[in-house]
Design an enzyme around this catalytic site. Structure first.
Site, PDB file in Angstrom:
ATOM      1  N   ARG A  61      31.533  14.142 -12.731  1.00 32.99           N
ATOM      2  CA  ARG A  61      30.488  14.312 -13.764  1.00 32.99           C
ATOM      3  C   ARG A  61      30.735  13.335 -14.911  1.00 32.99           C
ATOM      4  O   ARG A  61      29.811  12.754 -15.469  1.00 32.99           O
ATOM      5  CB  ARG A  61      30.439  15.760 -14.275  1.00 32.99           C
ATOM      6  CG  ARG A  61      29.556  15.929 -15.499  1.00 32.99           C
ATOM      7  CD  ARG A  61      29.151  17.359 -15.818  1.00 32.99           C
ATOM      8  NE  ARG A  61      30.192  18.341 -15.602  1.00 32.99           N
ATOM      9  CZ  ARG A  61      31.277  18.516 -16.369  1.00 32.99           C
ATOM     10  NH1 ARG A  61      31.458  17.763 -17.437  1.00 32.99           N
ATOM     11  NH2 ARG A  61      32.175  19.434 -16.070  1.00 32.99           N
ATOM     12  N   TYR A 113       3.289   9.697 -20.096  1.00 34.25           N
ATOM     13  CA  TYR A 113       3.503  10.588 -18.959  1.00 34.25           C
ATOM     14  C   TYR A 113       3.441  12.053 -19.432  1.00 34.25           C
ATOM     15  O   TYR A 113       4.057  12.400 -20.454  1.00 34.25           O
ATOM     16  CB  TYR A 113       4.850  10.284 -18.300  1.00 34.25           C
ATOM     17  CG  TYR A 113       5.195  11.265 -17.213  1.00 34.25           C
ATOM     18  CD1 TYR A 113       4.313  11.485 -16.151  1.00 34.25           C
ATOM     19  CD2 TYR A 113       6.371  11.994 -17.250  1.00 34.25           C
ATOM     20  CE1 TYR A 113       4.608  12.403 -15.167  1.00 34.25           C
ATOM     21  CE2 TYR A 113       6.678  12.910 -16.256  1.00 34.25           C
ATOM     22  CZ  TYR A 113       5.787  13.114 -15.219  1.00 34.25           C
ATOM     23  OH  TYR A 113       6.074  14.026 -14.246  1.00 34.25           O
ATOM     24  N   ASP A 185      10.287   3.727 -23.160  1.00 33.83           N
ATOM     25  CA  ASP A 185      10.291   4.065 -21.737  1.00 33.83           C
ATOM     26  C   ASP A 185       9.782   2.824 -20.997  1.00 33.83           C
ATOM     27  O   ASP A 185       8.602   2.478 -21.073  1.00 33.83           O
ATOM     28  CB  ASP A 185       9.375   5.279 -21.525  1.00 33.83           C
ATOM     29  CG  ASP A 185       9.342   5.741 -20.080  1.00 33.83           C
ATOM     30  OD1 ASP A 185       9.636   4.919 -19.179  1.00 33.83           O
ATOM     31  OD2 ASP A 185       8.999   6.911 -19.848  1.00 33.83           O
ATOM     32  N   LYS A 210      11.092   5.280  -9.981  1.00 33.45           N
ATOM     33  CA  LYS A 210       9.935   4.408  -9.791  1.00 33.45           C
ATOM     34  C   LYS A 210      10.383   3.018  -9.330  1.00 33.45           C
ATOM     35  O   LYS A 210      11.000   2.903  -8.295  1.00 33.45           O
ATOM     36  CB  LYS A 210       9.105   4.401 -11.072  1.00 33.45           C
ATOM     37  CG  LYS A 210       8.847   5.815 -11.662  1.00 33.45           C
ATOM     38  CD  LYS A 210       8.038   6.672 -10.751  1.00 33.45           C
ATOM     39  CE  LYS A 210       7.847   8.132 -11.108  1.00 33.45           C
ATOM     40  NZ  LYS A 210       8.474   8.760 -12.225  1.00 33.45           N
TER      41      LYS A 210
HETATM   42  O1  P1T Z   1      10.115  12.106 -12.700  1.00 34.09           O
HETATM   43  P1  P1T Z   1      11.230  11.635 -13.558  1.00 34.09           P
HETATM   44  O2  P1T Z   1      12.189  10.721 -12.856  1.00 34.09           O
HETATM   45  O3  P1T Z   1      11.916  12.749 -14.301  1.00 34.09           O
HETATM   46  O4  P1T Z   1      10.584  10.695 -14.691  1.00 34.09           O
HETATM   47  C1  P1T Z   1       9.626  11.145 -15.605  1.00 34.09           C
HETATM   48  C2  P1T Z   1       8.794   9.989 -16.074  1.00 34.09           C
HETATM   49  C3  P1T Z   1       9.144   9.370 -17.264  1.00 34.09           C
HETATM   50  N1  P1T Z   1       8.450   8.306 -17.736  1.00 34.09           N
HETATM   51  C4  P1T Z   1       7.394   7.807 -17.073  1.00 34.09           C
HETATM   52  C5  P1T Z   1       6.654   6.643 -17.636  1.00 34.09           C
HETATM   53  C6  P1T Z   1       7.000   8.381 -15.861  1.00 34.09           C
HETATM   54  O5  P1T Z   1       5.957   7.850 -15.223  1.00 34.09           O
HETATM   55  C7  P1T Z   1       7.712   9.499 -15.346  1.00 34.09           C
HETATM   56  C8  P1T Z   1       7.313  10.180 -14.094  1.00 34.09           C
HETATM   57  N2  P1T Z   1       6.003   9.899 -13.698  1.00 34.09           N
HETATM   58  C9  P1T Z   1       5.384  10.379 -12.570  1.00 34.09           C
HETATM   59  C10 P1T Z   1       5.959  11.185 -11.681  1.00 34.09           C
HETATM   60  C11 P1T Z   1       4.005   9.915 -12.370  1.00 34.09           C
HETATM   61  O6  P1T Z   1       3.462  10.004 -11.254  1.00 34.09           O
HETATM   62  O7  P1T Z   1       3.423   9.416 -13.346  1.00 34.09           O
END
Ligand code: P1T
Length: 392
Positions: A61, A113, A185, A210
């Site tokens: 961790r 998001y 972000d 992503k």
């Molecule tokens: O899903 P996660 O890895 O926790 O990330 C969240 C997140 C944060 N910032 C942006 C710009 C994002 O697009 C996302 C997650 N977005 C999707 C799942 C979507 O389909 O837009």
């Protein structure tokens, strides 16, 4: 912890190009076997010769060799001194927010998001954090919003889902004048297209689920910063709160990152062709793609990005029912949430990724469709959309 070491371990690839760093930074050949690929170290614990005498790792961790390779590599790509990997994008953002206290004020873009808004407004809001939403593509609105003391500005650019472009340099300057920390972000742009720290941001975050991962087979998050004290605190929180990624997940993201430059070039080319098809299509209303000269953020995007990305959004002229029907008709574009992988995806933000912001200041147009344009043959993608949008 790669991120916690201070000063950061010198990176022998620091002066190399982006694609070279993506393949080599933080990834020396394994000294025990010569393995060229970073080993997936599954061990949860590490032997100590005497109490406190070890080779830099104690418990997975707190730090893990596969995770360290990923942290060093993505930090290098972001031009950051420190990088920290997390179990998801939201886990990464949560760690950035952990030191918010009652009375603190966070400024968020009015297009973001849905889960980002949900975390801030529904988890930190009830703890006494004031979450203010404004159109951060309008610098007058940014200045007005920052006229009151503000703790943190959280922004995405391009924004999810309507791909507004926010001027990172200008917003960072205004935010710093009012004492706010700027968190960008960088999920949609990736460090290949845009490097927020060089433009004045304090922290970069990613959903590495992503484009960094790039193959829709891993959920992960990332934070990067060049501020040593901030990195130390974030690393402390990473360990103390514990939302770390497993070694196999780190390996998958690291493997994805190796091809980031090549993939992003193809995503950008394909998305530009898709945007061109949509502009002027009789079934389509507005098209949102920062590469279009008509996009209000085109000039800023040209300045702060190397290319315009792989995301394209548009509205259907005939409204929500037409949008919901169209997203179910494609053959190559898969109807699914998420984005940023080799395969093309299509979705209806109002009912899918952004359902959690219904009724808030971030509510999206119900006629909106969002495309994550993949790296398939562009002629096949265009034919697929042509078919799905054809009059019935
Ligand atoms: O899903 P996660 O890895 O926790 O990330 C969240 C997140 C944060 N910032 C942006 C710009 C994002 O697009 C996302 C997650 N977005 C999707 C799942 C979507 O389909 O837009």
């Amino acid at each position: 912890m790669a991120g916690a070491e201070s000063p950061a371990t010198p990176d022998p690839f620091a002066d190399k190009g982006f694609a070279t760093r993506a393949i080599h930074a933080g990834q020396p050949h394994d000294p025990t076997s010569g393995a060229v690929v970073t080993p997936i170290v599954l061990s949860s614990t590490f032997a100590q010769e005497a109490v406190g005498v070890h080779r830099g790792f104690e418990y997975s961790r707190s730090g893990n060799p596969t995770r360290q390779a990923l942290e060093r590599c993505v930090a290098s790509l972001e031009g950051a001194r420190h990088g920290l990997a997390f179990a998801s994008g939201l886990a990464a953002l949560d760690v950035v927010c952990r030191d918010l206290a009652p009375g603190d004020r966070v400024l968020l873009s009015n297009d973001a998001y849905g889960g980002t808004y949900r975390l801030l407004a529904r988890i930190y809001g009830p703890l006494g954090v004031e979450v203010v939403v404004a159109d951060l593509s309008d610098l007058t609105a940014v200045e007005a919003a920052l006229s009151r003391p503000t703790t943190m500005v959280v922004l995405e650019t391009p924004t999810n889902p309507v791909l507004r472009i926010l001027d990172i340099e200008a917003i960072s300057a205004l935010a710093h004048r009012s004492g706010a920390t700027v968190v960008v972000d960088n999920t949609f742009a990736t460090p290949y297209l845009q490097q927020p720290l060089a433009l004045g941001a304090d922290v970069v975050m990613h959903s590495s689920t992503k484009y960094l991962g790039g193959h829709s087979d891993v959920v992960g998050g990332f934070l990067a910063t060049s501020d040593d004290a901030r990195a130390e605190r974030l690393a402390y929180l990473q360990n103390a709160a514990g939302a770390v990624p497993g070694p196999f997940d780190c390996y998958l993201v690291l493997r994805g990152v190796k091809t980031l430059a090549a993939r992003m070039e193809q995503h950008c080319r394909n998305a530009a062709a898709v945007a061109d098809l949509l502009v002027g299509h009789p079934a389509v209303g507005e098209v949102f793609y920062p590469g279009l000269p008509s996009h209000p953020g085109h000039a800023v995007a040209t300045r702060q990005m190397r290319g315009f990305g792989g995301m394209v959004s548009f509205t259907m002229r005939e409204g929500e029912a037409a949008a919901v029907a169209a997203v179910a008709r494609t053959g190559i574009f898969t109807l699914a949430e998420s984005l940023g992988a080799v395969e093309s995806l299509i979705e209806h933000p109002g009912r899918m990724t952004h359902a959690s912001v219904a009724g808030s200041a971030l509510e999206v147009n119900p006629a909106l469709i969002r495309l994550s344009v993949g790296i398939e043959d562009v002629a096949d993608l265009l034919a697929d959309l042509h078919m799905a949008l054809a009059p019935r």
